[in-house]
Design a protein around this motif. Structure first.
Motif, PDB file in Angstrom:
ATOM      1  N   ALA A 243       0.807  -1.221   0.000  1.00  0.00           N
ATOM      2  CA  ALA A 243       0.000   0.000   0.000  1.00  0.00           C
ATOM      3  C   ALA A 243       0.840   1.272   0.000  1.00  0.00           C
ATOM      4  O   ALA A 243       0.281   2.361   0.005  1.00  0.00           O
ATOM      5  N   SER A 244       2.163   1.166  -0.004  1.00  0.00           N
ATOM      6  CA  SER A 244       2.996   2.356   0.066  1.00  0.00           C
ATOM      7  C   SER A 244       4.264   2.166  -0.749  1.00  0.00           C
ATOM      8  O   SER A 244       4.632   1.042  -1.101  1.00  0.00           O
ATOM      9  N   SER A 245       4.928   3.278  -1.040  1.00  0.00           N
ATOM     10  CA  SER A 245       6.174   3.245  -1.799  1.00  0.00           C
ATOM     11  C   SER A 245       7.158   4.233  -1.200  1.00  0.00           C
ATOM     12  O   SER A 245       6.785   5.139  -0.446  1.00  0.00           O
ATOM     13  N   SER A 246       8.430   4.058  -1.562  1.00  0.00           N
ATOM     14  CA  SER A 246       9.465   4.996  -1.138  1.00  0.00           C
ATOM     15  C   SER A 246      10.525   5.088  -2.219  1.00  0.00           C
ATOM     16  O   SER A 246      10.727   4.156  -3.003  1.00  0.00           O
ATOM     17  N   LEU A 247      11.181   6.226  -2.248  1.00  0.00           N
ATOM     18  CA  LEU A 247      12.239   6.498  -3.211  1.00  0.00           C
ATOM     19  C   LEU A 247      13.571   6.539  -2.487  1.00  0.00           C
ATOM     20  O   LEU A 247      13.692   7.164  -1.423  1.00  0.00           O
ATOM     21  N   VAL A 248      14.586   5.879  -3.060  1.00  0.00           N
ATOM     22  CA  VAL A 248      15.935   5.930  -2.518  1.00  0.00           C
ATOM     23  C   VAL A 248      16.800   6.726  -3.491  1.00  0.00           C
ATOM     24  O   VAL A 248      16.830   6.419  -4.689  1.00  0.00           O
ATOM     25  N   GLY A 274       3.527  12.996  -4.010  1.00  0.00           N
ATOM     26  CA  GLY A 274       4.053  13.717  -2.857  1.00  0.00           C
ATOM     27  C   GLY A 274       5.107  12.900  -2.126  1.00  0.00           C
ATOM     28  O   GLY A 274       5.184  11.675  -2.271  1.00  0.00           O
ATOM     29  N   PHE A 275       5.916  13.585  -1.324  1.00  0.00           N
ATOM     30  CA  PHE A 275       6.982  12.933  -0.570  1.00  0.00           C
ATOM     31  C   PHE A 275       6.914  13.350   0.895  1.00  0.00           C
ATOM     32  O   PHE A 275       6.525  14.473   1.226  1.00  0.00           O
ATOM     33  N   GLY A 276       7.299  12.421   1.778  1.00  0.00           N
ATOM     34  CA  GLY A 276       7.342  12.710   3.200  1.00  0.00           C
ATOM     35  C   GLY A 276       8.702  13.244   3.604  1.00  0.00           C
ATOM     36  O   GLY A 276       9.470  13.752   2.791  1.00  0.00           O
ATOM     37  N   ASN A 277       9.007  13.123   4.903  1.00  0.00           N
ATOM     38  CA  ASN A 277      10.312  13.545   5.403  1.00  0.00           C
ATOM     39  C   ASN A 277      11.325  12.432   5.156  1.00  0.00           C
ATOM     40  O   ASN A 277      11.068  11.277   5.487  1.00  0.00           O
ATOM     41  N   PRO A 278      12.493  12.764   4.592  1.00  0.00           N
ATOM     42  CA  PRO A 278      13.465  11.715   4.258  1.00  0.00           C
ATOM     43  C   PRO A 278      14.176  11.161   5.481  1.00  0.00           C
ATOM     44  O   PRO A 278      14.368  11.851   6.477  1.00  0.00           O
ATOM     45  N   THR A 279      14.547   9.886   5.384  1.00  0.00           N
ATOM     46  CA  THR A 279      15.403   9.241   6.371  1.00  0.00           C
ATOM     47  C   THR A 279      16.814   9.190   5.803  1.00  0.00           C
ATOM     48  O   THR A 279      17.021   8.720   4.692  1.00  0.00           O
ATOM     49  N   HIS A 291      28.343  13.471   0.443  1.00  0.00           N
ATOM     50  CA  HIS A 291      27.408  12.469  -0.053  1.00  0.00           C
ATOM     51  C   HIS A 291      26.383  12.141   1.030  1.00  0.00           C
ATOM     52  O   HIS A 291      26.741  11.944   2.195  1.00  0.00           O
ATOM     53  N   ARG A 292      25.130  12.073   0.610  1.00  0.00           N
ATOM     54  CA  ARG A 292      24.064  11.715   1.555  1.00  0.00           C
ATOM     55  C   ARG A 292      23.065  10.820   0.836  1.00  0.00           C
ATOM     56  O   ARG A 292      22.533  11.193  -0.215  1.00  0.00           O
ATOM     57  N   THR A 293      22.814   9.617   1.380  1.00  0.00           N
ATOM     58  CA  THR A 293      21.815   8.703   0.819  1.00  0.00           C
ATOM     59  C   THR A 293      20.546   8.806   1.639  1.00  0.00           C
ATOM     60  O   THR A 293      20.580   8.698   2.873  1.00  0.00           O
ATOM     61  N   LEU A 294      19.417   9.027   0.956  1.00  0.00           N
ATOM     62  CA  LEU A 294      18.138   9.243   1.630  1.00  0.00           C
ATOM     63  C   LEU A 294      17.087   8.279   1.096  1.00  0.00           C
ATOM     64  O   LEU A 294      17.148   7.854  -0.054  1.00  0.00           O
ATOM     65  N   ARG A 295      16.144   7.973   1.955  1.00  0.00           N
ATOM     66  CA  ARG A 295      14.978   7.182   1.557  1.00  0.00           C
ATOM     67  C   ARG A 295      13.748   7.930   2.056  1.00  0.00           C
ATOM     68  O   ARG A 295      13.672   8.308   3.230  1.00  0.00           O
ATOM     69  N   VAL A 296      12.798   8.152   1.160  1.00  0.00           N
ATOM     70  CA  VAL A 296      11.650   8.985   1.501  1.00  0.00           C
ATOM     71  C   VAL A 296      10.374   8.316   1.016  1.00  0.00           C
ATOM     72  O   VAL A 296      10.313   7.793  -0.097  1.00  0.00           O
ATOM     73  N   GLU A 297       9.369   8.317   1.867  1.00  0.00           N
ATOM     74  CA  GLU A 297       8.072   7.745   1.486  1.00  0.00           C
ATOM     75  C   GLU A 297       7.424   8.616   0.425  1.00  0.00           C
ATOM     76  O   GLU A 297       7.470   9.850   0.488  1.00  0.00           O
ATOM     77  N   MET A 298       6.824   7.982  -0.575  1.00  0.00           N
ATOM     78  CA  MET A 298       6.186   8.711  -1.663  1.00  0.00           C
ATOM     79  C   MET A 298       4.844   8.089  -2.008  1.00  0.00           C
ATOM     80  O   MET A 298       4.550   6.963  -1.612  1.00  0.00           O
TER      81      MET A 298
END
Length: 465
Positions: A243-248, A274-279, A291-298
């Protein structure tokens, strides 16, 4: 009519599936109602039928199928307006919990958990024994840690949100988090330790199972460079659960403290994501930048999309500026934003210090709302600090030294057209500034908070499904 005939008759009745779902959701959303509500005649018959079949001891296969598709736990997600939770409940992908513990007269019960993609939710109930704590009526706050995390540095707390609803006998609550680690363990036990609730101490401990049935990875492996802004984006993959997705994605940036993120995306059909707050999964300094690797709910993408247009932005982190108050006036300049703080006059009057100043370089003809926002922000953005304590402020957690600094001030607008303000600091307020002298006090100012995020140029990537 005997039982067999009744059962046979029930089996022939068509079940209005969507209406049953709607009726169940409506009923759950009105849990513990003060007054009974009437429903349309067709729905009344359907709900009555449910009561008859359950009460009679036989549920026909069609009805069984409908009810199994709408777990009762879904009601709590509707209460918290959690669309992901409601969808997972209908897919029977929520783990129902029945874990309860009482400490110092306060009972906590965990009721459900889900783990979808990287979205994690835990719901529960705390009884009204918590009202003997120190919070205001209706407020519930948890001092809680997850896994082996301790204090505020617990990785699970970086983007956790907590929602509380008053119900009969206590409070329902939901904690929502993003899975904080780079490697996803799709089945694990998450220890939960509540140290106190509303100041009532205890050690409420639970082991919460986190399970998800599937996760799909769509590789992107594409880059975009914004040379003018010194930022490069490496789009890595999209993770999709039920039911959800995220972008890395990874950013490479010239300035370490700039907050670079993707604001939204749009597919070839015009659908907006839309995107949430990144981890933040990892960060390092290398030859080509930070360099910063992020994962964010979308928003969950449609399965057949071929391309996405990303709209990035950056919050510029301008270095803080400082100046001793040992002169009548001075001008502070921002390093990257083209702004200035012109201090016209400094007055010490009894236990008050009054600064008269102007902000230069902002857009002309600022709106009334923008001026009011500036006036509000200035109450907290001018820091007076004893110069002997400047090096004791942790840059990663910049808490001003108690009794040797003061930030809160009363702001007065002198002239909106020239962005002219006056700030008054009370040296003997709630936290008195000890041994204050103008000659030993520094004004510290951060221009970053007065500039909106900069929109970067959108860029396209292809999506290979």
């Amino acid at each position: 009519m005997d039982n067999k005939q009744v059962k046979s008759a029930i089996d022939q009745i068509p079940v209005p599936k969507e209406k049953v779902f709607s009726a169940i959701s409506e009923g759950l959303n009105q849990a513990r109602p003060k007054k009974k509500r009437k429903v349309a005649t067709g729905l009344t018959a359907a709900v009555a039928l449910v009561g008859i079949t359950l009460g009679s001891g036989f549920v026909n296969p069609t009805m069984n199928s409908v009810l199994a598709s709408a777990p009762l736990i879904g009601g709590i997600f509707q209460q918290f307006n959690d669309k992901t939770g409601m969808e997972l409940a209908h897919q029977q992908a929520v783990t129902e919990l029945d874990q309860s513990m009482t400490k110092n007269g306060v009972t906590v019960k965990l009721t459900s958990a889900y783990f979808d993609g990287v979205a994690v939710s835990i719901t529960g109930f705390v009884d009204d024994g918590v009202e003997k704590g120190q919070n205001e009526p209706g407020e519930v706050s948890f001092d809680v840690n997850y896994g082996d995390g301790q204090g505020d540095r617990d990785a699970w707390l970086s983007d956790r949100s907590s929602t509380v609803k008053k119900v009969k006998g206590g409070y329902d609550f939901q904690w929502k988090m993003n899975y904080p680690y780079e490697t996803i363990d799709e089945n694990e036990i998450l220890p939960v330790t509540i140290h106190s609730i509303n100041g009532v101490k205890g050690e409420w401990t639970f082991d919460v199972p986190l399970q998800q049935e599937e996760i799909t990875r769509t590789a992107l492996d594409q880059s975009h460079e914004s040379k003018q802004d010194g930022v490069t984006f490496h789009l890595k993959e999209i993770l999709t659960g039920k039911a959800s997705s995220s972008l890395v994605y990874e950013t490479v940036q010239k300035y370490k403290d700039d907050d670079v993120r993707i604001k939204k995306a749009r597919d070839e059909d015009g659908k907006v994501y839309g995107f949430g707050n990144p981890t933040v999964l990892s960060e390092s300094q290398e030859e080509d930048g930070y360099h910063r690797t992020l994962r964010v709910e979308m928003t969950k993408p449609a399965s057949a999309i071929e391309s996405l247009t990303f709209y990035p932005q950056v919050d510029v982190a301008d270095p803080k500026v400082e100046q001793l108050l040992d002169q009548d006036g001075f001008t502070l300049e921002s390093e990257r934003l083209g702004l200035k703080l012109q201090v016209n006059e400094i007055t010490e009057r009894g236990n008050q210090v009054i600064l008269d100043y102007q902000l230069l370089g902002l857009p002309a003809d600022l709106s009334k709302d923008r001026l009011e926002l500036l006036e509000n922000n200035l109450q907290y953005e001018l820091l007076l600090v004893d110069q002997d304590y400047l090096d004791k402020i942790d840059p990663d957690n910049p808490v001003p030294p108690k009794h040797n600094s003061i930030r809160k001030n009363t702001v007065k607008m002198i002239d909106g057209e020239t962005v002219h303000f006056q700030s008054t600091f009370e040296l003997d307020g709630e936290e008195p500034f000890k041994d204050f002298t103008l000659e030993n006090t520094v004004l510290q100012f951060d221009f970053s908070s007065f500039v909106s995020a900069k929109e970067l140029k959108p860029f396209d990537i292809s999506v290979n499904n």
